[in-house]
Write a protein that holds these residues in place. Structure first.
Motif, PDB file in Angstrom:
ATOM      1  N   ASP A   1     -37.977  52.401 -14.670  1.00 47.06           N
ATOM      2  CA  ASP A   1     -36.993  52.421 -13.781  1.00 47.06           C
ATOM      3  C   ASP A   1     -36.142  51.283 -13.925  1.00 47.06           C
ATOM      4  O   ASP A   1     -34.831  51.301 -13.237  1.00 47.06           O
ATOM      5  CB  ASP A   1     -37.585  52.198 -12.391  1.00 47.06           C
ATOM      6  CG  ASP A   1     -38.467  53.356 -11.973  1.00 47.06           C
ATOM      7  OD1 ASP A   1     -38.431  54.413 -12.357  1.00 47.06           O
ATOM      8  OD2 ASP A   1     -39.349  53.029 -11.248  1.00 47.06           O
ATOM      9  N   ASP A   2     -36.175  50.430 -14.832  1.00 48.69           N
ATOM     10  CA  ASP A   2     -35.177  49.186 -15.021  1.00 48.69           C
ATOM     11  C   ASP A   2     -34.379  49.418 -16.141  1.00 48.69           C
ATOM     12  O   ASP A   2     -33.338  48.552 -16.307  1.00 48.69           O
ATOM     13  CB  ASP A   2     -35.814  48.085 -15.224  1.00 48.69           C
ATOM     14  CG  ASP A   2     -36.849  47.284 -14.283  1.00 48.69           C
ATOM     15  OD1 ASP A   2     -36.510  47.486 -13.323  1.00 48.69           O
ATOM     16  OD2 ASP A   2     -38.000  47.026 -14.633  1.00 48.69           O
ATOM     17  N   ILE A   3     -34.331  50.562 -16.789  1.00 51.07           N
ATOM     18  CA  ILE A   3     -33.598  51.090 -18.029  1.00 51.07           C
ATOM     19  C   ILE A   3     -32.622  52.128 -17.730  1.00 51.07           C
ATOM     20  O   ILE A   3     -32.856  53.093 -16.887  1.00 51.07           O
ATOM     21  CB  ILE A   3     -34.518  51.548 -19.073  1.00 51.07           C
ATOM     22  CG1 ILE A   3     -35.350  50.314 -19.346  1.00 51.07           C
ATOM     23  CG2 ILE A   3     -33.972  52.232 -20.356  1.00 51.07           C
ATOM     24  CD1 ILE A   3     -36.729  50.853 -20.409  1.00 51.07           C
ATOM     25  N   VAL A   4     -31.444  51.917 -18.107  1.00 53.05           N
ATOM     26  CA  VAL A   4     -30.261  52.907 -18.306  1.00 53.05           C
ATOM     27  C   VAL A   4     -30.084  53.092 -19.659  1.00 53.05           C
ATOM     28  O   VAL A   4     -29.701  52.391 -20.510  1.00 53.05           O
ATOM     29  CB  VAL A   4     -29.016  52.327 -17.472  1.00 53.05           C
ATOM     30  CG1 VAL A   4     -27.947  53.724 -17.567  1.00 53.05           C
ATOM     31  CG2 VAL A   4     -29.285  52.155 -15.986  1.00 53.05           C
ATOM     32  N   VAL A   5     -30.117  54.612 -20.026  1.00 52.68           N
ATOM     33  CA  VAL A   5     -29.769  54.959 -21.372  1.00 52.68           C
ATOM     34  C   VAL A   5     -28.101  54.901 -21.384  1.00 52.68           C
ATOM     35  O   VAL A   5     -27.545  55.812 -20.586  1.00 52.68           O
ATOM     36  CB  VAL A   5     -30.319  56.149 -21.592  1.00 52.68           C
ATOM     37  CG1 VAL A   5     -30.166  56.853 -23.201  1.00 52.68           C
ATOM     38  CG2 VAL A   5     -31.997  56.116 -21.606  1.00 52.68           C
ATOM     39  N   CYS A   6     -27.699  54.995 -22.676  1.00 51.68           N
ATOM     40  CA  CYS A   6     -26.261  54.635 -22.738  1.00 51.68           C
ATOM     41  C   CYS A   6     -25.764  55.046 -23.939  1.00 51.68           C
ATOM     42  O   CYS A   6     -26.520  55.451 -25.073  1.00 51.68           O
ATOM     43  CB  CYS A   6     -25.730  53.232 -22.591  1.00 51.68           C
ATOM     44  SG  CYS A   6     -26.361  52.463 -21.093  1.00 51.68           S
ATOM     45  N   ASN A   7     -24.665  55.268 -24.226  1.00 51.42           N
ATOM     46  CA  ASN A   7     -23.888  55.775 -25.640  1.00 51.42           C
ATOM     47  C   ASN A   7     -23.630  54.684 -26.497  1.00 51.42           C
ATOM     48  O   ASN A   7     -22.389  54.087 -26.600  1.00 51.42           O
ATOM     49  CB  ASN A   7     -22.530  56.542 -25.117  1.00 51.42           C
ATOM     50  CG  ASN A   7     -23.032  57.997 -24.611  1.00 51.42           C
ATOM     51  OD1 ASN A   7     -23.890  58.689 -24.836  1.00 51.42           O
ATOM     52  ND2 ASN A   7     -22.285  58.221 -23.594  1.00 51.42           N
ATOM     53  N   GLY A   8     -24.804  54.015 -26.899  1.00 50.62           N
ATOM     54  CA  GLY A   8     -24.782  52.835 -27.597  1.00 50.62           C
ATOM     55  C   GLY A   8     -24.499  51.733 -26.696  1.00 50.62           C
ATOM     56  O   GLY A   8     -24.313  51.531 -25.534  1.00 50.62           O
ATOM     57  N   ALA A   9     -24.546  50.511 -27.427  1.00 54.04           N
ATOM     58  CA  ALA A   9     -24.638  49.159 -26.677  1.00 54.04           C
ATOM     59  C   ALA A   9     -23.262  48.932 -25.976  1.00 54.04           C
ATOM     60  O   ALA A   9     -23.174  48.384 -24.947  1.00 54.04           O
ATOM     61  CB  ALA A   9     -25.033  48.109 -27.698  1.00 54.04           C
TER      62      ALA A   9
ATOM     63  N   GLY B   1     -34.220  36.702 -12.221  1.00 54.70           N
ATOM     64  CA  GLY B   1     -33.665  38.050 -12.344  1.00 54.70           C
ATOM     65  C   GLY B   1     -32.131  37.955 -12.567  1.00 54.70           C
ATOM     66  O   GLY B   1     -31.383  38.559 -11.788  1.00 54.70           O
ATOM     67  N   VAL B   2     -31.823  37.409 -13.572  1.00 58.27           N
ATOM     68  CA  VAL B   2     -30.428  37.060 -13.786  1.00 58.27           C
ATOM     69  C   VAL B   2     -30.125  37.652 -15.305  1.00 58.27           C
ATOM     70  O   VAL B   2     -28.772  37.699 -15.721  1.00 58.27           O
ATOM     71  CB  VAL B   2     -29.816  35.718 -13.860  1.00 58.27           C
ATOM     72  CG1 VAL B   2     -29.885  35.046 -12.514  1.00 58.27           C
ATOM     73  CG2 VAL B   2     -30.774  35.029 -14.906  1.00 58.27           C
ATOM     74  N   VAL B   3     -30.949  38.064 -16.099  1.00 57.80           N
ATOM     75  CA  VAL B   3     -30.612  38.559 -17.457  1.00 57.80           C
ATOM     76  C   VAL B   3     -30.360  40.116 -17.520  1.00 57.80           C
ATOM     77  O   VAL B   3     -31.462  40.819 -16.905  1.00 57.80           O
ATOM     78  CB  VAL B   3     -31.608  38.115 -18.444  1.00 57.80           C
ATOM     79  CG1 VAL B   3     -31.544  38.616 -19.774  1.00 57.80           C
ATOM     80  CG2 VAL B   3     -31.639  36.614 -18.535  1.00 57.80           C
ATOM     81  N   ALA B   4     -29.395  40.590 -18.060  1.00 59.40           N
ATOM     82  CA  ALA B   4     -29.351  42.045 -18.159  1.00 59.40           C
ATOM     83  C   ALA B   4     -29.468  42.254 -19.804  1.00 59.40           C
ATOM     84  O   ALA B   4     -28.389  41.658 -20.650  1.00 59.40           O
ATOM     85  CB  ALA B   4     -27.820  42.584 -17.950  1.00 59.40           C
TER      86      ALA B   4
ATOM     87  N   LEU C   1     -31.980  46.049 -16.931  1.00 61.68           N
ATOM     88  CA  LEU C   1     -30.850  45.431 -15.542  1.00 61.68           C
ATOM     89  C   LEU C   1     -31.899  44.912 -14.705  1.00 61.68           C
ATOM     90  O   LEU C   1     -33.006  45.566 -14.100  1.00 61.68           O
ATOM     91  CB  LEU C   1     -30.296  46.888 -15.109  1.00 61.68           C
ATOM     92  CG  LEU C   1     -29.277  47.375 -15.821  1.00 61.68           C
ATOM     93  CD1 LEU C   1     -28.776  48.538 -15.477  1.00 61.68           C
ATOM     94  CD2 LEU C   1     -27.996  46.565 -16.436  1.00 61.68           C
ATOM     95  N   PRO C   2     -31.588  43.803 -14.264  1.00 64.81           N
ATOM     96  CA  PRO C   2     -32.057  43.093 -13.132  1.00 64.81           C
ATOM     97  C   PRO C   2     -31.662  43.885 -11.784  1.00 64.81           C
ATOM     98  O   PRO C   2     -30.786  44.583 -11.815  1.00 64.81           O
ATOM     99  CB  PRO C   2     -31.332  41.709 -12.921  1.00 64.81           C
ATOM    100  CG  PRO C   2     -30.241  42.006 -13.679  1.00 64.81           C
ATOM    101  CD  PRO C   2     -30.121  42.971 -14.765  1.00 64.81           C
ATOM    102  N   GLU C   3     -32.763  43.655 -10.907  1.00 70.34           N
ATOM    103  CA  GLU C   3     -32.650  44.537  -9.751  1.00 70.34           C
ATOM    104  C   GLU C   3     -31.232  44.420  -9.010  1.00 70.34           C
ATOM    105  O   GLU C   3     -30.770  45.462  -8.355  1.00 70.34           O
ATOM    106  CB  GLU C   3     -33.994  44.142  -8.731  1.00 70.34           C
ATOM    107  CG  GLU C   3     -33.993  45.251  -7.548  1.00 70.34           C
ATOM    108  CD  GLU C   3     -34.948  44.678  -6.758  1.00 70.34           C
ATOM    109  OE1 GLU C   3     -35.281  45.165  -5.678  1.00 70.34           O
ATOM    110  OE2 GLU C   3     -35.859  43.739  -7.034  1.00 70.34           O
ATOM    111  N   ALA C   4     -30.723  43.306  -8.805  1.00 71.91           N
ATOM    112  CA  ALA C   4     -29.477  42.837  -8.240  1.00 71.91           C
ATOM    113  C   ALA C   4     -28.377  43.938  -8.649  1.00 71.91           C
ATOM    114  O   ALA C   4     -27.528  44.037  -7.928  1.00 71.91           O
ATOM    115  CB  ALA C   4     -29.147  41.478  -8.417  1.00 71.91           C
ATOM    116  N   ILE C   5     -28.405  44.175  -9.834  1.00 72.65           N
ATOM    117  CA  ILE C   5     -27.240  45.113 -10.504  1.00 72.65           C
ATOM    118  C   ILE C   5     -27.634  46.500 -10.811  1.00 72.65           C
ATOM    119  O   ILE C   5     -26.558  47.429 -11.283  1.00 72.65           O
ATOM    120  CB  ILE C   5     -26.252  44.495 -11.711  1.00 72.65           C
ATOM    121  CG1 ILE C   5     -27.003  44.321 -12.738  1.00 72.65           C
ATOM    122  CG2 ILE C   5     -25.934  42.966 -10.993  1.00 72.65           C
ATOM    123  CD1 ILE C   5     -26.267  43.928 -13.984  1.00 72.65           C
TER     124      ILE C   5
END
Length: 477
Positions: free
Chosen positions: A182-190, A310-313, A333-337
């Motif tokens: 649930d913390d992960i977002v898949v993207c088109n590259g970094a 909870g400050v590191v993306a 992603l941290p929960e805050a964002i």
């Protein structure tokens, strides 16, 4: 082919057809070399006589818009270039904004296929000879079968649940990252991951702190979004935390393999960075771009694994472990964002293509990714050792390598004054691609040296290439 022609009424039919075909050719909607439908077929589609179509084709052929090829058909003539109908940038209301984007320099842009040199020490690239094509082809076939079972809807913006779960397991094992799917977002590259995080953290005037020297495309991205990018110097332990401004919104770092110098951030510096980010309310963007390849010393976990606030993306990519063309990356992603970034992802491109997502899911779940990383690690270690041996040997009068403990690039520094632009130019003439370090410096005093990537260089090409480099250095020194 489908040809968009609208015939109105019953008058002047031939002239209507002529004008529409001519306008389509002049505007470029009918490109050079496109074959027009046979006269019998077009006549049936438009409800016109075949003679009307044939006469129009003949007229356009006479005027050099079309060309007939016996036995093949009628084609748009390549000699008839489309008419240019466009405004200049200066005429647009957004001219100032457009000019800022046009003025951006892209020093790390990879060469085209036609521009590829025999031996290119470019960073961030891998050799396709290492890629497991057969295994990936099988995983792609699996992906196609999965897609045929879907209902045809758009997928989730954060990525397929199966892939996010596979990534969470892989990075927990390989990099010590603490997360769930649930913390992960898949993207088109970094790079897209950086863009999405920046979109939700930055507005014009916000402060972003980043290493200097540092990763130029990240700096350009933040600046393009209106941020005030503050350069923070680095030393042998990493970013100098005390010089990060108090009003900083985001801090971009490469703690495991500093870009471009290569050293890892010390444990004490990591702890200081986490505490400062928590105190000032900043998000740390950890770009962990190639740290799965480690050659010496104890393995270092990610900065995210130490995060108690909870400050590191955490941003990762498969471009370095697999192929850059796949454009697959992710953000933890941290929960805050997290929710904000997911919505930004949906608004910008809805979701990453599901075909490579399903293929990568299969690739990871069958253990093929770890197997590929182990195989590449052995290859990269051999290349690294060979390069270090040469810079400690016959190349040592001119240059000194900074032996990085991870990744597949290293920095080499000049020990004597060298005309670097001339060196790069002469090296290209003997089929060697070299890249100066100066493009990574902004406010810090630039150091004369090269960033030497060895991911895309075949092992057997290293010694001949460095022989040529030695000859060029001898020539200009």
């Amino acid at each position: 082919m489908e040809l968009h022609i609208v015939i109105q009424g019953r008058k002047d039919l031939a002239n209507q057809l002529y004008e529409q075909l001519r306008d389509n050719i002049e505007s470029g909607r009918l490109a050079a070399g496109v074959q027009l439908p046979p006269s019998r077929l077009l006549a049936a589609q438009l409800g016109l006589s075949r003679k009307t179509i044939s006469d129009t084709y003949s007229r356009l052929t006479y005027e050099n818009y079309l060309v007939g090829k016996i036995g093949s058909g009628t084609f748009v003539n390549a000699l008839n270039a489309p008419t240019q109908r466009r405004q200049t940038t200066s005429q647009l209301a957004s001219a100032t904004r457009i000019s800022k984007w046009q003025d951006i320099s892209l020093p790390l842009r990879h060469p085209t296929l036609e521009g590829t040199l025999r031996c290119d020490f470019i960073g961030g690239a891998t050799a396709k000879t290492q890629f497991p094509h057969d295994e990936w082809r099988r995983c792609t076939q699996y992906a196609l079968r999965q897609m045929t079972q879907a209902r045809g809807f758009y997928s989730q913006p954060e990525g397929l649940p199966a892939l996010r779960s596979a990534i969470a397991g892989h990075i927990a094992f390989a990099r010590g990252v603490k997360c769930t799917a649930d913390d992960i977002v898949v993207c088109n590259g970094a790079q897209q991951a950086l863009d999405l995080i920046a979109r939700v953290l930055i507005e014009p005037g916000c402060t972003v702190a980043m290493e200097d020297p540092g990763y130029t495309p990240a700096r350009q991205l933040f600046a393009a979004q209106g941020a005030e990018v503050v350069s923070v110097p680095v030393d042998s332990e990493g970013i100098v935390v005390e010089q990060i401004p108090e009003n900083t919104h985001a801090i971009y770092v490469t703690p495991s393999h500093q870009m471009p110098l290569g050293m890892p951030m010390s444990l004490a510096r990591r702890e200081a960075l986490l505490h400062k980010a928590s105190r000032i309310g900043a998000i740390i963007i950890e770009d962990d771009y190639d740290s799965e390849f480690r050659y010496e010393g104890r393995p270092t976990d990610s900065l995210q694994s130490m995060d108690q606030f909870g400050v590191v993306a955490y941003v990762g990519t498969f471009s370095k472990t697999l192929l850059p063309e796949l454009r697959l990356g992710y953000a933890v992603l941290p929960e805050a964002i997290r929710e904000a970034v997911i919505k930004a992802k949906q608004l910008t491109d809805w979701h990453t293509s599901t075909l490579p997502q399903w293929a990568l899911t299969k690739f990871i779940s069958e253990g093929l990714l770890n197997k590929h990383i182990r195989r590449c690690h052995s290859i990269y270690a051999g290349r690294r050792d060979r390069i270090l041996a040469r810079f400690a040997g016959d190349l040592s009068p001119w240059m000194e390598a900074i032996p990085s403990t991870a990744g597949f690039h290293m920095a080499v520094m000049f020990k004597v004054p060298i005309n670097v632009p001339l060196l790069v130019e002469l090296a290209r003439k003997v089929e060697i691609g070299l890249y100066p370090l100066t493009g990574f410096f902004t406010d810090a005093a630039p150091r004369d040296g090269l960033i030497l990537g060895f991911g895309a260089v075949e092992t057997l090409d290293i010694d001949p290439a460095l022989d040529r480099l030695r000859d060029v250095l001898t020539q200009i020194a």
